[in-house]
Design an enzyme around this catalytic site. Structure first.
Site, PDB file in Angstrom:
ATOM      1  N   ARG A  46       0.814  -1.225   0.000  1.00 55.32           N
ATOM      2  CA  ARG A  46       0.000   0.000   0.000  1.00 55.32           C
ATOM      3  C   ARG A  46       0.846   1.272   0.000  1.00 55.32           C
ATOM      4  O   ARG A  46       0.389   2.319  -0.407  1.00 55.32           O
ATOM      5  CB  ARG A  46      -0.932  -0.012   1.207  1.00 55.32           C
ATOM      6  CG  ARG A  46      -2.137  -0.897   0.935  1.00 55.32           C
ATOM      7  CD  ARG A  46      -3.188  -0.723   1.992  1.00 55.32           C
ATOM      8  NE  ARG A  46      -2.603  -0.858   3.320  1.00 55.32           N
ATOM      9  CZ  ARG A  46      -3.294  -0.907   4.435  1.00 55.32           C
ATOM     10  NH1 ARG A  46      -4.604  -0.821   4.405  1.00 55.32           N
ATOM     11  NH2 ARG A  46      -2.690  -1.034   5.598  1.00 55.32           N
ATOM     12  N   LYS A 142       2.957 -19.104   5.289  1.00 51.41           N
ATOM     13  CA  LYS A 142       2.340 -19.530   6.536  1.00 51.41           C
ATOM     14  C   LYS A 142       2.155 -18.329   7.451  1.00 51.41           C
ATOM     15  O   LYS A 142       2.831 -17.325   7.229  1.00 51.41           O
ATOM     16  CB  LYS A 142       3.198 -20.585   7.218  1.00 51.41           C
ATOM     17  CG  LYS A 142       4.563 -20.014   7.685  1.00 51.41           C
ATOM     18  CD  LYS A 142       5.159 -20.790   8.804  1.00 51.41           C
ATOM     19  CE  LYS A 142       4.865 -20.261  10.150  1.00 51.41           C
ATOM     20  NZ  LYS A 142       5.607 -19.056  10.555  1.00 51.41           N
ATOM     21  N   ASP A 171       6.616 -23.685   3.267  1.00 47.63           N
ATOM     22  CA  ASP A 171       7.110 -23.880   4.631  1.00 47.63           C
ATOM     23  C   ASP A 171       8.623 -23.868   4.467  1.00 47.63           C
ATOM     24  O   ASP A 171       9.204 -24.834   3.982  1.00 47.63           O
ATOM     25  CB  ASP A 171       6.641 -25.213   5.203  1.00 47.63           C
ATOM     26  CG  ASP A 171       7.081 -25.374   6.646  1.00 47.63           C
ATOM     27  OD1 ASP A 171       8.278 -25.140   6.926  1.00 47.63           O
ATOM     28  OD2 ASP A 171       6.243 -25.710   7.495  1.00 47.63           O
ATOM     29  N   HIS A 172       9.250 -22.760   4.810  1.00 51.64           N
ATOM     30  CA  HIS A 172      10.646 -22.604   4.377  1.00 51.64           C
ATOM     31  C   HIS A 172      11.578 -23.620   5.030  1.00 51.64           C
ATOM     32  O   HIS A 172      12.676 -23.854   4.535  1.00 51.64           O
ATOM     33  CB  HIS A 172      11.132 -21.166   4.565  1.00 51.64           C
ATOM     34  CG  HIS A 172      11.482 -20.783   5.962  1.00 51.64           C
ATOM     35  ND1 HIS A 172      10.553 -20.425   6.889  1.00 51.64           N
ATOM     36  CD2 HIS A 172      12.668 -20.698   6.593  1.00 51.64           C
ATOM     37  CE1 HIS A 172      11.153 -20.119   8.028  1.00 51.64           C
ATOM     38  NE2 HIS A 172      12.453 -20.274   7.878  1.00 51.64           N
ATOM     39  N   LYS A 176      15.374 -26.034   3.651  1.00 53.62           N
ATOM     40  CA  LYS A 176      16.702 -26.020   4.291  1.00 53.62           C
ATOM     41  C   LYS A 176      17.490 -27.240   3.832  1.00 53.62           C
ATOM     42  O   LYS A 176      16.952 -28.334   3.687  1.00 53.62           O
ATOM     43  CB  LYS A 176      16.552 -25.998   5.815  1.00 53.62           C
ATOM     44  CG  LYS A 176      16.002 -24.655   6.312  1.00 53.62           C
ATOM     45  CD  LYS A 176      16.083 -24.535   7.819  1.00 53.62           C
ATOM     46  CE  LYS A 176      15.353 -23.303   8.307  1.00 53.62           C
ATOM     47  NZ  LYS A 176      16.151 -22.093   8.328  1.00 53.62           N
ATOM     48  N   GLU A 210      15.614 -20.322  19.282  1.00 54.76           N
ATOM     49  CA  GLU A 210      15.979 -19.006  18.739  1.00 54.76           C
ATOM     50  C   GLU A 210      16.404 -18.090  19.874  1.00 54.76           C
ATOM     51  O   GLU A 210      15.875 -18.187  20.978  1.00 54.76           O
ATOM     52  CB  GLU A 210      14.780 -18.373  18.034  1.00 54.76           C
ATOM     53  CG  GLU A 210      14.321 -19.130  16.827  1.00 54.76           C
ATOM     54  CD  GLU A 210      13.181 -18.399  16.133  1.00 54.76           C
ATOM     55  OE1 GLU A 210      13.463 -17.649  15.194  1.00 54.76           O
ATOM     56  OE2 GLU A 210      12.031 -18.555  16.548  1.00 54.76           O
ATOM     57  N   ASP A 229       3.007 -20.665  15.310  1.00 58.01           N
ATOM     58  CA  ASP A 229       4.079 -20.060  14.519  1.00 58.01           C
ATOM     59  C   ASP A 229       5.117 -21.098  14.072  1.00 58.01           C
ATOM     60  O   ASP A 229       5.649 -21.005  12.972  1.00 58.01           O
ATOM     61  CB  ASP A 229       4.762 -18.969  15.365  1.00 58.01           C
ATOM     62  CG  ASP A 229       5.805 -18.188  14.590  1.00 58.01           C
ATOM     63  OD1 ASP A 229       5.492 -17.752  13.463  1.00 58.01           O
ATOM     64  OD2 ASP A 229       6.932 -18.012  15.100  1.00 58.01           O
ATOM     65  N   HIS A 234       6.506 -25.807  10.737  1.00 57.90           N
ATOM     66  CA  HIS A 234       7.909 -26.214  10.576  1.00 57.90           C
ATOM     67  C   HIS A 234       8.231 -27.520  11.317  1.00 57.90           C
ATOM     68  O   HIS A 234       8.830 -28.429  10.773  1.00 57.90           O
ATOM     69  CB  HIS A 234       8.855 -25.132  11.100  1.00 57.90           C
ATOM     70  CG  HIS A 234       8.677 -23.791  10.467  1.00 57.90           C
ATOM     71  ND1 HIS A 234       8.332 -23.629   9.150  1.00 57.90           N
ATOM     72  CD2 HIS A 234       8.799 -22.536  10.969  1.00 57.90           C
ATOM     73  CE1 HIS A 234       8.256 -22.327   8.869  1.00 57.90           C
ATOM     74  NE2 HIS A 234       8.528 -21.652   9.958  1.00 57.90           N
ATOM     75  N   LYS A 333      11.427 -18.737  21.768  1.00 57.40           N
ATOM     76  CA  LYS A 333      12.143 -17.476  21.558  1.00 57.40           C
ATOM     77  C   LYS A 333      12.984 -17.212  22.798  1.00 57.40           C
ATOM     78  O   LYS A 333      12.645 -17.656  23.894  1.00 57.40           O
ATOM     79  CB  LYS A 333      11.145 -16.333  21.394  1.00 57.40           C
ATOM     80  CG  LYS A 333      10.150 -16.516  20.267  1.00 57.40           C
ATOM     81  CD  LYS A 333      10.737 -16.119  18.933  1.00 57.40           C
ATOM     82  CE  LYS A 333       9.695 -16.172  17.829  1.00 57.40           C
ATOM     83  NZ  LYS A 333      10.307 -16.388  16.508  1.00 57.40           N
TER      84      LYS A 333
HETATM   85  C1  BG6 Z   1       9.180 -18.186  10.858  1.00 53.83           C
HETATM   86  C2  BG6 Z   1       8.541 -17.778  12.147  1.00 53.83           C
HETATM   87  O1  BG6 Z   1       8.309 -18.993  10.116  1.00 53.83           O
HETATM   88  O2  BG6 Z   1      10.368 -18.901  11.125  1.00 53.83           O
HETATM   89  C3  BG6 Z   1       9.488 -16.952  12.980  1.00 53.83           C
HETATM   90  O3  BG6 Z   1       7.358 -17.035  11.884  1.00 53.83           O
HETATM   91  C4  BG6 Z   1      10.799 -17.661  13.153  1.00 53.83           C
HETATM   92  O4  BG6 Z   1       8.927 -16.650  14.260  1.00 53.83           O
HETATM   93  C5  BG6 Z   1      11.342 -18.138  11.813  1.00 53.83           C
HETATM   94  O5  BG6 Z   1      11.716 -16.757  13.743  1.00 53.83           O
HETATM   95  C6  BG6 Z   1      12.561 -19.020  12.007  1.00 53.83           C
HETATM   96  O6  BG6 Z   1      13.137 -19.290  10.759  1.00 53.83           O
HETATM   97  P1  BG6 Z   1      14.686 -19.598  10.617  1.00 53.83           P
HETATM   98  O7  BG6 Z   1      14.855 -19.986   9.205  1.00 53.83           O
HETATM   99  O8  BG6 Z   1      15.401 -18.359  11.008  1.00 53.83           O
HETATM  100  O9  BG6 Z   1      14.945 -20.725  11.587  1.00 53.83           O
END
Ligand code: BG6
Length: 483
Positions: A46, A142, A171-172, A176, A210, A229, A234, A333
Site C-alpha cells: 500500500r 504460513k 514452509d521454508h 533447508k 531461537e 508459529d 515447521h 524465543k
Molecule cells: C518463521 C517464524 O516462520 O520462522 C518466525 O514465523 C521464526 O517466528 C522463523 O523466527 C525461524 O526461521 P529460521 O529460518 O530463522 O529458523
C-alpha cells in the site's frame, strides 16, 4: 541452470519477509546466473512508492551484498518494479494488470507475503482482472489460518481462483539443506532404514531454538504464539520427514502422501492429556547474547498476554513403525542459542560385554544440525586409543557441510522460489497436509485455552521452563547436548 523467464509479484513487497528474506534470496540466485534478464520482480504494497523508491529499499536490504557486487546489484535492480495497490480497492488494478500483461510468455508467480486475512481479496482481484492464466502460480506464506476452520476457509477461497496444482503453500523449513539431506540420508543409504523403527529407535528429539525475541512482530506473534508459529508447520514438517515411510519416488504426490499419513497417525493431545504431554512458557526479562533484554510482556503494548513463546511436547505416532517411540519437540524465543536440530537416539545394545571396562556404553545418536553449522553427526562408542585396557568413549563421526563442501549453503527461500518457477511442488504443503496438521494442533490449543493455567515463566536466555526438562526426564531421558 537458469530457470525460464518469470514475473514474480510479491504482495507485501515492503514487508519484513520480502525485504529481509525474499529479495536477498532472489539476488543470490541472480548472481548465480539462474535468473534470466527477461524476468521481472514486482513489489506490491500500500505504501505510495515508485519504482526507484522501492529499488532504493531493496538496495538497502541487500546491504553488503550490494556494495560487494555493484554492477550485478544494478543489473538486478533493473528487473525490479513497484506498484502501490490496496488489495481491498479496485483503484490501480487496471494499470497493474496491464503491466503484468506486457510479458505474456513469462511464468507468473503471485507471492502472497501478507497477512492471511488479505489472501482472499488478493486472489479475488487477481481473478477479476484476468491475471490468473493457466500457468500462473500462487504462493501462500504460513500461517495458513489460525485453526482448521480458518485454514479451510482460506483454502476454499483461494481455491475458487487457483487450482490446487497452481497453489504453493510454503514452509521454508522444507527448503533447508539439511532437511533435504534427510531424504538423501534415509533413502540413499542402506545403513539406516533397517534400524529406522520402534525396534531400534528409542526416541527422537526436534529442537528449534531461537535467541530472538518478539522484535517488531508483536501484532502478528501475540495472536499466534509458538504452537501456531513454529510447531503446526515447521516442526511437524520436520517430524514428517523423519517419520514417513519411504515414498515410491520423489514425485510431489508420492512424498506428500507419505507425510500426510504421518500427520494423520499422530496421537491426539487434548484436554485429557495436554497437561502431561505439553509445556508452554513465556519469557521474562533476562539476558540474550550478553545483553539484558526485556520480558515478553514488557514488549507488548498492553502488557497482558497468555501467548506462549515456548513449547515443549511429547508426540507419538500411532502406527507399526513408530508405536511407543516418543517424539520430543521443543521450540522457543529467547533461548540461549540459535540452534535447530533433529536427534534420533537409538536403543542400547542388547547385551554388554564390557563389564568392568572404564567408560559406559552410550546411546548411538544421529544428529542432523539444520542451523547454524549445517551438518550430520553420528555418535558412536569407540575404544579410547592407547594402552591401559579397554576404555570406552562416545565420539561423533562428524560431517560439517561447510568444511566438506566449502560453500555457503543457499538460503531455503532461494531454492523454494525457483522450485515454484520450475513448477515443482514437492517441497510445498498440500492442502490436506495443512488440514491434518491443524486437526492435531487444534485440540492442544483448545486444551490450553480451557485450562486456567497461564504459560510458565522462564528467564530470557534459559532453556525454557523447568517443566520442559521434567517432561523428558520423567521418561528417563534428557535433552541432547552436543558433547
Ligand atoms: C518463521 C517464524 O516462520 O520462522 C518466525 O514465523 C521464526 O517466528 C522463523 O523466527 C525461524 O526461521 P529460521 O529460518 O530463522 O529458523
Amino acid at each position: 541452470l537458469p530457470v525460464d523467464p518469470f514475473d514474480l509479484v510479491i504482495f507485501g513487497g515492503t514487508g519484513d519477509l520480502a525485504v529481509r528474506k525474499l529479495l536477498p534470496a532472489l539476488f543470490h540466485r541472480y548472481v548465480a546466473g539462474q535468473i534470466r534478464p527477461a524476468s521481472r520482480i514486482i513489489g506490491v504494497a500500500r505504501e505510495p512508492l515508485d519504482d526507484d523508491g522501492y529499488r532504493g529499499m531493496v538496495r538497502d536490504a541487500l546491504g553488503k551484498a550490494a556494495t560487494d557486487l555493484p554492477q550485478q546489484c544494478d543489473d538486478f535492480l533493473a528487473l525490479i518494479g513497484y506498484r502501490p495497490l490496496d488489495a481491498r480497492k479496485d483503484e490501480g488494478w487496471d494499470g497493474f494488470a496491464a503491466l503484468v500483461g506486457e510479458r505474456p510468455d513469462n511464468i507468473r508467480v503471485f507471492y502472497l507475503s501478507t497477512s492471511p486475512e488479505l489472501f482472499v481479496d488478493i486472489c479475488e482481484r487477481l481473478g477479476k482482472y484476468g491475471l490468473n492464466q493457466g500457468a500462473s502460480r500462487v504462493v501462500l506464506e504460513k500461517p495458513i489460518g489460525r485453526d482448521l476452520a480458518s485454514a479451510n476457509k482460506i483454502n476454499d477461497d483461494v481455491g475458487r481462483v487457483f487450482a490446487e496444482s497452481q497453489t504453493y503453500r510454503i514452509d521454508h523449513y522444507l527448503g533447508k539443506e539439511t532437511v533435504q539431506n534427510l531424504l538423501a540420508l534415509r533413502f540413499g543409504n542402506a545403513l539406516f532404514e533397517p534400524l529406522w523403527n520402534a525396534s531400534h529407535i528409542d526416541h527422537v528429539q526436534i529442537t528449534v531454538a531461537e535467541t530472538l525475541g518478539l522484535g517488531r512482530r508483536a501484532g502478528y506473534y501475540d495472536r499466534a504464539g509458538a504452537l501456531r508459529d513454529m510447531v503446526q508447520n515447521h516442526m511437524l514438517q520436520l517430524l514428517c520427514m523423519v517419520a514417513m515411510e519411504p515414498p515410491a519416488s520423489l514425485s510431489p504426490d508420492a512424498v506428500r502422501d507419505e507425510k500426510l499419513k504421518v500427520l494423520r497417525a499422530l496421537k491426539p493431545i487434548d484436554g485429557d492429556n495436554a497437561a502431561q504431554l505439553t509445556v508452554r512458557g513465556q519469557y521474562r526479562a533476562g539476558a540474550s547474547e550478553g545483553q539484558s533484554v526485556p520480558g515478553y510482556l514488557d514488549e507488548l503494548d498492553g502488557g497482558k498476554s497468555s501467548t506462549e513463546t515456548f513449547v515443549a511436547l511429547k508426540a507419538e505416532i500411532g502406527n507399526w513403525r513408530w508405536a511407543g517411540v516418543p517424539f520430543y519437540l521443543r521450540t522457543g524465543k529467547r533461548l540461549p542459542e540459535r540452534v535447530s536440530e533433529i536427534v534420533v537416539a537409538f536403543k542400547p545394545v542388547p547385551h554388554s560385554i564390557f563389564e568392568g571396562s572404564v567408560g559406559a556404553l552410550a546411546q548411538n545418536k544421529l544428529v542432523l544440525r539444520l542451523q547454524p553449522d549445517e551438518g550430520v553427526k553420528l555418535w558412536l562408542t569407540i575404544k579410547d586409543p592407547g594402552p591401559g585396557g579397554l576404555r570406552l568413549r562416545h565420539v561423533p563421526l562428524d560431517m560439517s557441510f561447510a568444511e566438506a563442501f566449502g560453500v555457503q549453503q543457499p538460503d531455503a527461500y532461494e531454492r523454494l522460489i525457483l522450485d515454484v518457477v520450475r513448477g515443482n511442488p514437492t517441497l510445498f504443503m498440500r492442502r490436506d497436509e495443512v488440514e491434518a496438521a491443524w486437526r492435531w494442533a487444534g485440540p492442544i490449543l483448545a486444551a490450553w485455552a480451557a485450562s486456567n493455567e497461564p504459560p510458565r515463566p522462564y528467564t530470557a536466555g534459559s532453556w525454557g521452563p523447568s517443566a520442559a526438562v521434567a517432561l523428558i526426564e520423567r521418561d528417563g531421558r534428557t535433552w541432547h547436548e552436543d558433547n
